[in-house]
Design a protein around this motif. Structure first.
Motif, PDB file in Angstrom:
ATOM      1  N   LEU A   1     -27.951  14.879  18.813  1.00  0.00           N
ATOM      2  CA  LEU A   1     -27.663  15.329  17.438  1.00  0.00           C
ATOM      3  C   LEU A   1     -26.455  14.585  16.873  1.00  0.00           C
ATOM      4  O   LEU A   1     -26.455  14.142  15.715  1.00  0.00           O
ATOM      5  CB  LEU A   1     -27.446  16.828  17.419  1.00  0.00           C
ATOM      6  N   ILE A   2     -25.467  14.451  17.712  1.00  0.00           N
ATOM      7  CA  ILE A   2     -24.258  13.748  17.256  1.00  0.00           C
ATOM      8  C   ILE A   2     -24.577  12.296  16.971  1.00  0.00           C
ATOM      9  O   ILE A   2     -24.121  11.703  15.974  1.00  0.00           O
ATOM     10  CB  ILE A   2     -23.158  13.876  18.310  1.00  0.00           C
ATOM     11  N   ALA A   3     -25.393  11.733  17.886  1.00  0.00           N
ATOM     12  CA  ALA A   3     -25.761  10.330  17.657  1.00  0.00           C
ATOM     13  C   ALA A   3     -26.574  10.174  16.378  1.00  0.00           C
ATOM     14  O   ALA A   3     -26.405   9.211  15.612  1.00  0.00           O
ATOM     15  CB  ALA A   3     -26.543   9.808  18.874  1.00  0.00           C
ATOM     16  N   THR A   4     -27.482  11.182  16.191  1.00  0.00           N
ATOM     17  CA  THR A   4     -28.290  11.133  14.956  1.00  0.00           C
ATOM     18  C   THR A   4     -27.401  11.255  13.718  1.00  0.00           C
ATOM     19  O   THR A   4     -27.561  10.532  12.720  1.00  0.00           O
ATOM     20  CB  THR A   4     -29.338  12.250  14.976  1.00  0.00           C
ATOM     21  N   LEU A   5     -26.463  12.185  13.817  1.00  0.00           N
ATOM     22  CA  LEU A   5     -25.539  12.351  12.680  1.00  0.00           C
ATOM     23  C   LEU A   5     -24.704  11.096  12.480  1.00  0.00           C
ATOM     24  O   LEU A   5     -24.459  10.665  11.329  1.00  0.00           O
ATOM     25  CB  LEU A   5     -24.630  13.555  12.917  1.00  0.00           C
ATOM     26  N   ALA A   6     -24.284  10.532  13.631  1.00  0.00           N
ATOM     27  CA  ALA A   6     -23.498   9.292  13.505  1.00  0.00           C
ATOM     28  C   ALA A   6     -24.332   8.179  12.901  1.00  0.00           C
ATOM     29  O   ALA A   6     -23.854   7.393  12.064  1.00  0.00           O
ATOM     30  CB  ALA A   6     -22.960   8.897  14.882  1.00  0.00           C
ATOM     31  N   MET A   7     -25.632   8.124  13.367  1.00  0.00           N
ATOM     32  CA  MET A   7     -26.515   7.112  12.807  1.00  0.00           C
ATOM     33  C   MET A   7     -26.736   7.335  11.307  1.00  0.00           C
ATOM     34  O   MET A   7     -26.708   6.386  10.510  1.00  0.00           O
ATOM     35  CB  MET A   7     -27.856   7.156  13.546  1.00  0.00           C
TER      36      MET A   7
ATOM     37  N   SER B   1     -23.120   5.303   5.165  1.00  0.00           N
ATOM     38  CA  SER B   1     -21.973   4.442   4.881  1.00  0.00           C
ATOM     39  C   SER B   1     -22.422   3.026   4.529  1.00  0.00           C
ATOM     40  O   SER B   1     -21.883   2.397   3.618  1.00  0.00           O
ATOM     41  CB  SER B   1     -21.035   4.427   6.097  1.00  0.00           C
ATOM     42  N   TRP B   2     -23.440   2.531   5.282  1.00  0.00           N
ATOM     43  CA  TRP B   2     -23.928   1.182   4.998  1.00  0.00           C
ATOM     44  C   TRP B   2     -24.549   1.106   3.611  1.00  0.00           C
ATOM     45  O   TRP B   2     -24.315   0.169   2.863  1.00  0.00           O
ATOM     46  CB  TRP B   2     -24.958   0.800   6.060  1.00  0.00           C
ATOM     47  N   SER B   3     -25.323   2.180   3.283  1.00  0.00           N
ATOM     48  CA  SER B   3     -25.944   2.208   1.938  1.00  0.00           C
ATOM     49  C   SER B   3     -24.887   2.305   0.846  1.00  0.00           C
ATOM     50  O   SER B   3     -24.956   1.620  -0.192  1.00  0.00           O
ATOM     51  CB  SER B   3     -26.922   3.378   1.849  1.00  0.00           C
ATOM     52  N   ASP B   4     -23.890   3.174   1.108  1.00  0.00           N
ATOM     53  CA  ASP B   4     -22.823   3.321   0.107  1.00  0.00           C
ATOM     54  C   ASP B   4     -22.036   2.024  -0.026  1.00  0.00           C
ATOM     55  O   ASP B   4     -21.684   1.601  -1.136  1.00  0.00           O
ATOM     56  CB  ASP B   4     -21.895   4.467   0.516  1.00  0.00           C
ATOM     57  N   SER B   5     -21.783   1.400   1.142  1.00  0.00           N
ATOM     58  CA  SER B   5     -21.062   0.120   1.083  1.00  0.00           C
ATOM     59  C   SER B   5     -21.877  -0.916   0.338  1.00  0.00           C
ATOM     60  O   SER B   5     -21.339  -1.726  -0.419  1.00  0.00           O
ATOM     61  CB  SER B   5     -20.755  -0.360   2.510  1.00  0.00           C
ATOM     62  N   ARG B   6     -23.194  -0.895   0.575  1.00  0.00           N
ATOM     63  CA  ARG B   6     -24.058  -1.861  -0.124  1.00  0.00           C
ATOM     64  C   ARG B   6     -24.036  -1.615  -1.631  1.00  0.00           C
ATOM     65  O   ARG B   6     -23.969  -2.566  -2.429  1.00  0.00           O
ATOM     66  CB  ARG B   6     -25.481  -1.731   0.422  1.00  0.00           C
ATOM     67  N   GLU B   7     -24.066  -0.307  -2.036  1.00  0.00           N
ATOM     68  CA  GLU B   7     -23.989   0.016  -3.456  1.00  0.00           C
ATOM     69  C   GLU B   7     -22.652  -0.442  -4.037  1.00  0.00           C
ATOM     70  O   GLU B   7     -22.580  -1.005  -5.147  1.00  0.00           O
ATOM     71  CB  GLU B   7     -24.177   1.521  -3.673  1.00  0.00           C
ATOM     72  N   ARG B   8     -21.618  -0.189  -3.262  1.00  0.00           N
ATOM     73  CA  ARG B   8     -20.305  -0.601  -3.744  1.00  0.00           C
ATOM     74  C   ARG B   8     -20.210  -2.119  -3.847  1.00  0.00           C
ATOM     75  O   ARG B   8     -19.636  -2.651  -4.807  1.00  0.00           O
ATOM     76  CB  ARG B   8     -19.207  -0.070  -2.822  1.00  0.00           C
TER      77      ARG B   8
END
Length: 348
Positions: free
Chosen positions: A38-44, A50-57
């Motif tokens: 679960l933690i790994a899934t949440l981290a993923m 974060s990657w999507s947000d960074s890409r949007e930014r």
């Protein structure tokens, strides 16, 4: 020795109890794995978010950067245009500054020349004042000799005396006394109203066109009223025409009626020129020419104009009054002031 295996048997008896412990340990390991998963899934998921947000930014940053670059490009173009205009303006200003500098250099040279000339002409305040007073006195003398302008001479002498009064130096006392004596003589000299006399002559010139000629007088015989018939009217007209063919008039030595009508213009122009000549003689204080011109005008009026007319009679009286003016007068000079100035220059 035979009893030993019996005594060692009890420790092996509790093995059935250990089986449930291992069975309970397996679920706990599965829960940890689930939690880790679960933690790994949440981290993923967080990493993906974060990657999507960074890409949007990054995309927004690229868009903003492109917009900023476009604006900066426009600003650079405008800056280049402003710089070009500034260069043109600076070049024009430089040309103007160069022109002004050349003018300033020329003016400085002129100023230096004027200063050197001033230093050469006026080595001291007294000498400069004396030079001015000498020029004023010479001008006053010329006004008196050439134009007979007493008022101008008085004003010039008063100005010279004022300059000497401002200096307030005892060495100019003799010169001030001479100027005061000449002023007294000029103020006591009789004066004539040249402006008023000139205006009176100009008024005569303006009215000369309205004076009637003596040759313009016609017989004032009134025609009789026509009461008869047509034959009577024709007879009267014929008789009137016959009388006009030959007329007998009494002129008493006045040949004005013999003046042809086409000569009236030249007569009036001659009269006008005589009046203007008299005005010029008045301004130049030529008594002989003034009297001769007025006498000629009076002769023309009496010979060729209707002296019974009110305007002609008034003009004759005005000419007689003008002829009685004494325009040539002996005016005093300013020889005393000029002599005192020359004496001071000789002493100093």
């Amino acid at each position: 020795m035979n009893d030993a295996p019996e005594t060692s048997a009890p420790p092996t008896a509790p093995q059935p109890v250990a089986a449930p412990t291992q069975a309970s340990a397996r679920p706990s390991i599965s829960a940890v794995a689930l939690v880790a998963l679960l933690i790994a899934t949440l981290a993923m998921a967080a990493a993906v978010w974060s990657w999507s947000d960074s890409r949007e930014r990054i995309r927004d940053l690229k868009t903003e950067l492109g917009r900023r670059l476009a604006e900066s490009g426009t600003a650079v173009s405008e800056a280049r245009l402003l710089a070009r205009n500034a260069d043109d303006a600076m070049r024009q200003v430089s040309e103007k500054v160069a022109h002004i500098e050349s003018q300033m250099a020329t003016s400085q040279q002129q100023q230096l020349a004027l200063e050197s000339l001033y230093k050469e002409m006026a080595q001291g305040r007294d000498q400069w004042t004396l030079a001015e007073i000498e020029q004023v006195l010479l001008t006053a003398a010329q006004q008196l000799q050439l134009a007979g302008n007493v008022k101008a001479a008085i004003i010039a002498l008063e100005g010279a005396d004022t300059r000497l009064q401002r200096l307030n130096k005892p060495q100019f006392t003799a010169l001030r006394r001479a100027i005061a004596a000449d002023l007294a003589n000029l103020r006591a000299a009789p004066s004539i109203d040249e402006v008023g006399a000139s205006a009176r002559i100009e008024a005569l010139v303006a009215r000369h066109g309205s004076w009637p000629l003596a040759s313009a007088q016609v017989s004032e015989a009134a025609q009789a009223p026509r009461t008869g018939g047509r034959a009577t009217d024709i007879g009267q007209e014929l008789w009137a025409e016959l009388k006009r063919l030959a007329q007998i008039r009494r002129i008493d030595g006045n040949e004005a009626v013999l003046l042809p009508p086409e000569q009236a213009y030249f007569l009036r122009e001659n009269l006008r020129l005589r009046l203007l000549s008299a005005r010029l003689a008045l301004l130049s204080q030529d008594q002989t020419a003034f009297a001769a011109d007025l006498r000629a005008v009076s002769t023309l009026l009496k010979r060729y104009f209707n002296t019974r007319d009110a305007g002609v009679a008034a003009a004759l009286k005005e000419i007689e009054r003008l002829a009685g003016l004494q325009i040539a007068q002996k005016l005093p000079g300013i020889d005393a002031s000029l002599a005192a100035l020359e004496a001071y220059k000789g002493e100093h």
